[in-house]
Write an enzyme that holds these catalytic residues in place. Structure first.
Site, PDB file in Angstrom:
ATOM      1  CG  HIS A  93     -12.027  -6.173   6.284  1.00 56.42           C
ATOM      2  ND1 HIS A  93     -11.019  -6.430   7.182  1.00 56.42           N
ATOM      3  CD2 HIS A  93     -11.699  -6.836   5.143  1.00 56.42           C
ATOM      4  CE1 HIS A  93     -10.136  -7.247   6.608  1.00 56.42           C
ATOM      5  NE2 HIS A  93     -10.526  -7.490   5.379  1.00 56.42           N
ATOM      6  CD  GLU A 147      -1.961  -2.298   1.387  1.00 58.23           C
ATOM      7  OE1 GLU A 147      -0.848  -2.619   1.859  1.00 58.23           O
ATOM      8  OE2 GLU A 147      -2.871  -3.125   1.197  1.00 58.23           O
TER       9      GLU A 147
END
Lengths: 333, 326
Positions: B129, B60
């Protein structure tokens, strides 16, 4: 290391050697002046001097071409001067003045020149490595044969994002030259105390990225290694690593207790391996220049550096309204 | 006009952007062959090629960093981060570089990148999430934060984000990806990126929400209407910069305000809106401003999720509270 002898060289012309001498001297005198101005309070923020490392950027720039890009960390003044940015604009920025490259809003660590393809000047250690990889990505995407020099230090080499970038650059054959300026100290922590690998460039082997060690105190060695790396990248073979062993004479920044090395160690490098003295010796030994020629160059450089200091002092401070400019495309105040 | 879901509208906008501008590229984890974790990019790599819709390693920080570098050199990268909880490694690049390039270069270099990430709860996923971290990003000067609440707004706002010269974090309420269908014309029309949207008009109270909370607030407004209470419902759409004017003028009319967000209460964006109203609309206010939010807790696992998420019932309670005050 034994005292280096200045012997005759055959693979460099008088003009080239004089140019390298001039450019390295410009960086050194500029940095000395910056150090002085910092002491006088003209320059604020932080100030990381490049003195001792001049041969790295000058050697690498010798084979760069129009459109090639460079990006580095916070010890960036040398890179800017070597790629042709205006000393006046750099010094004014150090002093936080409006005529600086970032209008006095970026400072020592954050200057850019789209004209010279210099993408900073980045204060976060190692964060410039993925950025440089992205620049190379864009060049490849656009079909150009330009390369990007992504500079970082031995300290940055221990940040994880360097290896995320290595992986992508190798995977996608990106035209990026990773230049590890190994000056042996991450602020005050020596490589031996911080880094498990003796030769940092060997970490590239895990990604299939070739690399080598270069004597960063010899501008011709840097130039030749750079030529090879550039050729590799430009021909589409993907990234290349140059681990350039260099040495920083001054502290990490202007406030450095220097407890991590001895005065003798610094003195020894200065006396025996100084990159500028090396070229000076070559110029004289090969009769490429006389003492008088070199004095004339010294004088010219002194003039340029003094002018940059004057320019910086006379440039206005940024207007308070500048606080609100260039946050978004449209005004948000 | 074809009806579509939010995920289809997003795909349509991405496809349109790829088609109209060769500088637009998409990359992220599994965005290529697999079409993305929520299938937002399904079929795009087959249509536009793997050099433009590119699978990346699980990295990322470098995804964001590469996007900044590529954007600085003229591309318009649209990077996908699979979930907001995976965004933290990319924050270094967003906060320290993407958001400041314009300022550091006197506007000579800009960073026209979009970072898309599904956000918010409601799909029975674990904590990282399901979180709503929009306030954290809205706190960074130089970044735009945009959140759609319907398929049509997702299409128009995403096109606007891609065409915008500044870096945009585009949070997609994943609970709504497939929950609503509405007509969306693939006409290439972008929506304004700095405007809140007044979704319904009323006289008694202003409801401010964004993302999936629009659905709950709308449900609450329907029920209020049956009780004779009419509400303005504002979809912020752009959280940063914030369209303060639209909120202020609504509250000047209604005199009451309830702000709804999934994110935890403390230092959430609701606090900024409440402070702004207190500073600028004091004399119009008939009742204290109320916030209906997630709690200052860890986003719970799915068995407890319904207790955490604001819903129409909690919104109604807050509205009744302010209505009773005055």
């Amino acid at each position: 290391m034994a005292t280096r002898k200045s012997t005759k060289k055959t693979n460099v012309s008088a003009d080239e050697l004089k140019l390298y001498y001039r450019e390295m001297l410009l960086i050194r005198r500029f940095e000395e002046k910056a150090g002085q101005l910092y002491g006088m309070g003209v320059i604020g923020g932080f100030c990381h001097l490049y003195i001792g490392q001049e041969a790295v950027v000058v050697g690498l720039e010798a084979n760069s071409k129009e459109g090639d890009k460079r990006i580095t960390s916070y010890r960036d003044h040398g890179h800017m001067l070597a790629c042709g940015m205006d000393p006046n604009g750099v010094m004014a920025e150090l002093a936080g003045r409006f005529d600086g490259y970032s209008a006095g809003k970026g400072g020592s660590m954050h200057m850019f020149s789209e004209e010279k393809n210099f993408y900073g000047g980045n204060g976060i250690v190692a964060a410039q490595v993925p950025l440089g990889t992205g620049l190379a990505f864009a060049d490849k995407y656009k079909g150009s044969d330009n390369v990007t020099f992504a500079y970082f230090g031995d300290g940055a080499a221990n940040q994880g994002q360097v290896y995320e970038a290595f992986n992508m650059a190798a995977l996608w054959n990106l035209p990026v030259i990773y230049v590890i300026e190994n000056n042996q100290y991450a602020m005050g922590t020596s490589q031996q105390r911080s880094t498990s690998t003796r030769d940092i460039y060997t970490r590239g082997e895990a990604f299939g990225i070739p690399g080598e060690i270069v004597d960063g105190m010899d501008v011709l060695a840097v130039r030749d290694a750079g030529e090879k790396a550039i050729k590799h990248c430009r021909s589409g073979k993907g990234p290349y690593i140059l681990e350039i062993k260099t040495y920083r004479y001054r502290g990490h920044s202007m406030s450095d207790p220097a407890k991590y090395r001895t005065r003798e160690e610094v003195q020894k490098v200065r006396e025996e391996r100084d990159p500028i003295e090396h070229v000076r010796g070559l110029l004289l030994a090969n009769k490429y220049a006389t003492e008088d020629d070199l004095k004339a160059i010294d004088k010219e450089i002194k003039g340029i550096v003094n002018e940059s200091a004057e320019f910086a002092r006379n440039s206005p401070e940024p207007d308070p309204a500048e606080l609100w400019t260039d946050i978004y495309a449209e005004a948000t105040a | 006009m074809p009806e579509c879901t939010m995920i289809e509208a997003i795909r349509m906008a991405l496809s349109r952007a790829l088609k109209e501008d060769p500088d637009v590229i998409i990359f992220g984890e599994d965005v290529g062959i697999d079409g993305g974790v929520f299938r937002a990019t399904d079929g795009l790599t087959q249509r536009y090629g793997a050099s433009r819709v590119r699978d990346t390693p699980l990295s990322e920080t470098a995804i964001a960093g590469m996007a900044v570098g590529a954007a600085a050199h003229g591309l318009r990268p649209v990077a996908e981060i699979q979930f907001t909880g995976f965004l933290y490694p990319a924050l270094d690049q967003l906060a320290n570089h993407a958001s400041r390039l314009r300022n550091r270069t006197r506007g000579r270099l800009t960073c026209p990148l979009v970072l898309r990430a599904p956000y918010g709860g409601g799909i029975k996923a674990p904590e990282h999430h399901s979180e709503s971290t929009e306030a954290m990003l809205a706190h960074i000067p130089g970044l735009r934060v945009v959140i759609p609440s319907s398929p049509a707004r997702a299409y128009g706002l995403l096109l606007a984000a891609i065409r915008d010269p500044d870096p945009v974090v585009f949070f997609e309420p994943k609970r709504l990806y497939r929950a609503i269908r509405e007509p969306v014309e693939d006409d290439g029309m972008a929506l304004p990126i700095n405007k809140a949207v007044l979704l319904r008009e009323g006289a008694d109270v202003t409801l401010v929400a964004w993302g999936a909370m629009i659905t709950e607030a709308n449900e609450a407004a329907d029920q209020l209407a049956e009780m004779g209470i009419s509400a303005d419902l504002i979809d912020l759409a752009s959280l940063k910069p914030l369209d303060r004017g639209t909120i202020r003028s609504s509250v000047e009319k209604t005199g009451r305000c309830v702000i709804v967000h999934e994110a935890p209460l403390t230092a959430g964006l609701g606090a900024e809106i409440a402070a702004d109203l207190a500073e600028h609309c004091m004399t119009s206010l008939l009742a204290p401003i109320r916030r209906v939010t997630g709690f200052d807790t860890v986003m719970p696992y799915f068995r407890l999720e319904a207790h955490y998420m604001p819903d129409a019932a909690r919104i109604l309670k807050a509205v009744h509270n302010v209505m009773e005050f005055a």
